[in-house]
Write a protein that holds these residues in place. Structure first.
Motif, PDB file in Angstrom:
ATOM      1  N   GLN A 264      27.021 -43.482  11.051  1.00 13.02           N
ATOM      2  CA  GLN A 264      28.163 -42.691  10.620  1.00 13.02           C
ATOM      3  C   GLN A 264      27.843 -41.203  10.657  1.00 13.02           C
ATOM      4  N   VAL A 267      32.819 -35.991   8.567  1.00 12.00           N
ATOM      5  CA  VAL A 267      33.841 -35.197   9.251  1.00 12.00           C
ATOM      6  C   VAL A 267      34.528 -34.297   8.238  1.00 12.00           C
ATOM      7  N   VAL A 338      31.693 -32.002  12.544  1.00 15.90           N
ATOM      8  CA  VAL A 338      31.053 -33.307  12.449  1.00 15.90           C
ATOM      9  C   VAL A 338      29.590 -33.066  12.085  1.00 15.90           C
ATOM     10  N   TYR A 410      33.570 -39.728   5.511  1.00 20.30           N
ATOM     11  CA  TYR A 410      32.583 -40.347   6.392  1.00 20.30           C
ATOM     12  C   TYR A 410      33.324 -41.137   7.468  1.00 20.30           C
ATOM     13  N   CYS A 411      32.719 -41.189   8.656  1.00 14.71           N
ATOM     14  CA  CYS A 411      33.400 -41.814   9.788  1.00 14.71           C
ATOM     15  C   CYS A 411      32.377 -42.498  10.682  1.00 14.71           C
ATOM     16  N   ASP A 412      32.774 -43.620  11.274  1.00 11.42           N
ATOM     17  CA  ASP A 412      31.931 -44.319  12.225  1.00 11.42           C
ATOM     18  C   ASP A 412      31.849 -43.510  13.518  1.00 11.42           C
ATOM     19  N   SER A 415      33.678 -44.954  16.541  1.00  9.02           N
ATOM     20  CA  SER A 415      35.134 -44.759  16.494  1.00  9.02           C
ATOM     21  C   SER A 415      35.512 -43.342  16.871  1.00  9.02           C
ATOM     22  N   LEU A 416      34.739 -42.376  16.378  1.00 12.24           N
ATOM     23  CA  LEU A 416      34.993 -40.976  16.708  1.00 12.24           C
ATOM     24  C   LEU A 416      34.874 -40.761  18.210  1.00 12.24           C
ATOM     25  N   CYS A 424      39.337 -40.394  12.485  1.00 11.95           N
ATOM     26  CA  CYS A 424      38.659 -40.109  11.214  1.00 11.95           C
ATOM     27  C   CYS A 424      39.595 -39.355  10.285  1.00 11.95           C
TER      28      CYS A 424
END
Length: 427
Positions: A264, A267, A338, A410-412, A415-416, A424
């Motif tokens: 992760q 963002v 990011v 927080y973001c994978d 996926s981003l 995100c």
């Protein structure tokens, strides 16, 4: 929703750096008459992340320090030339390392556009002209009604108290010529030599004890609570600063955060203020700019307050700060930072419209601290950080800043990369 409220930030952020230990001012050879001023060992000790990476410095700025001893009738004369830079200022500070108001009500900061040039010279921060024009600034206890003056000390300050002048320059273009310094008292003029390392400072290996105490390792610091499982979503709040040379032209919001879990990234998104650009001197106010400068910086939470500064294989350093000019903006004027590990950088920078901010390469799993700065906000820019009351929590800060409030989640990373920033959500 939780957020960090570090005492360390409240007292250490405002300078963006802390001062190295300096010898007390002394009277030099042949200057020991009762009316001769005590002078420091040299003028313009270098500060900043290259020389003293403490108290969260902005890596796009340089700082120099001059200490003095308060004495009735003392004047410090500073003769310099306007630098070619985004911003420059002089500020005086009391024995508690705080800015103050002089006995006549004058502020203890002179920003570049307020410094009147010497006769025959021009100020590029007041009119379109070449940099390099001459100016003279005085630090004195007789500042009332005089131009280009800073107060020496607050009313009631006893003789013998410590004072400090800091010269700040952001985003310089080319070489900086440091001002000449002369101490004057009862007809005595004592020039002070420029410090040998003023323009050649290397990395510092020592941290003053006062900086350590203020930055979170000493008494009174409130550590963040440990978290279990998924880290809490960070939330920015408006905190002030005192005790470590605050810059009156800056205002800050900040949030602490846990390192992103494996796979992760963090963002951060918000609307960018319009600002001046580049590294050249230009007139201010600017009708097309809401602030003179803004930046986002990633710092280590623990210890002396280091900004991230990762040595790279090619000999360069990837610092944790991104200026307004370094930040990618979407068509609607929003930024997307990011925050991730250096090994994620190539993947992150392949995503259109995002700006990478590094975690510390040495301690990527440690807690970090993000700081958003606004400098010299236009009075009509209602959403500026300067309009948020100091001490406001996330809700109050967001209410004033509106779309300009930075929101984080927080973001994978997969996926981003696959779907872009819209994968995100940070609302």
């Amino acid at each position: 929703m939780t957020h960090w409220k570090p005492v360390l930030f409240a007292v250490a952020l405002a300078l963006s750096t802390s001062a190295p230990a300096t010898a007390a001012p002394t009277i030099g050879p042949g200057r020991d008459t009762p009316s001769a001023p005590a002078v420091p060992d040299c003028a313009w000790h270098p500060l900043g992340y290259r020389s003293s990476n403490v108290a969260y410095p902005d890596t796009n700025s340089q700082y120099w320090l001059l200490r003095y001893t308060v004495r009735e009738g003392l004047t410090i004369e500073i003769d310099g030339r306007y630098p070619d830079a985004r911003y420059a200022s002089f500020a005086s500070y009391d024995a508690s390392r705080d800015s103050f108001t002089g006995p006549d009500g004058s502020p203890s900061v002179l920003t570049d556009h307020r410094i009147v040039p010497d006769r025959g010279s021009h100020n590029p921060y007041r009119e379109h002209s070449r940099p390099g024009g001459k100016f003279t600034v005085s630090v004195t206890d007789r500042a009332a009604g005089r131009r280009n003056t800073l107060p020496l000390s607050p009313a009631g300050t006893p003789e013998g108290a410590e004072g400090t002048v800091i010269y700040r320059v952001y985003l310089p273009h080319g070489e900086i010529r440091l001002p000449k310094v002369t101490f004057l008292h009862d007809g005595h003029r004592v020039p002070v030599a420029t410090c040998d390392d003023a323009l050649t400072a290397g990395p510092s290996t020592s941290v003053p004890d006062t900086a350590r105490d203020a930055a979170g390792t000493g008494p009174g610091a409130v550590p963040p609570s440990p978290t279990a499982g998924e880290p809490a979503r960070p939330a920015f709040a408006r905190l002030g600063g005192s005790g470590l040379y605050p810059n009156p032209d800056n205002a800050y919001v900040a949030t602490g955060f846990d390192a992103p879990p494996a796979g992760q990234v963090l963002v951060v998104r918000g609307k960018a203020p319009t600002g001046t650009s580049g590294d050249r001197a230009r007139p201010w106010p600017d009708p097309n700019a809401q602030v003179r400068y803004w930046s986002m910086c990633d710092n280590l939470w623990w210890g002396p307050g280091e900004v991230v500064a990762n040595p790279m294989p090619d000999g360069t350093v990837d610092t944790g700060c991104r200026t307004d000019s370094d930040t990618r903006l979407a068509a609607d004027g929003t930024y997307t930072y990011v925050v991730g590990r250096e090994e994620q950088r190539t993947t992150v920078e392949s995503v259109p419209g995002v700006t990478f901010l590094p975690l510390s390469a040495a301690t990527p799993d440690d807690k970090h601290l993000l700081i958003l700065r606004n400098m010299l906000a236009d009075p009509d820019f209602a959403e500026a950080i300067q309009h948020v009351p100091v001490g406001s929590g996330p809700a109050g800060t967001a209410e004033v800043m509106g779309d300009h409030y930075p929101r984080a989640a927080y973001c994978d990373l997969a996926s981003l990369t696959a779907s872009g920033p819209q994968a995100c959500p940070v609302v």
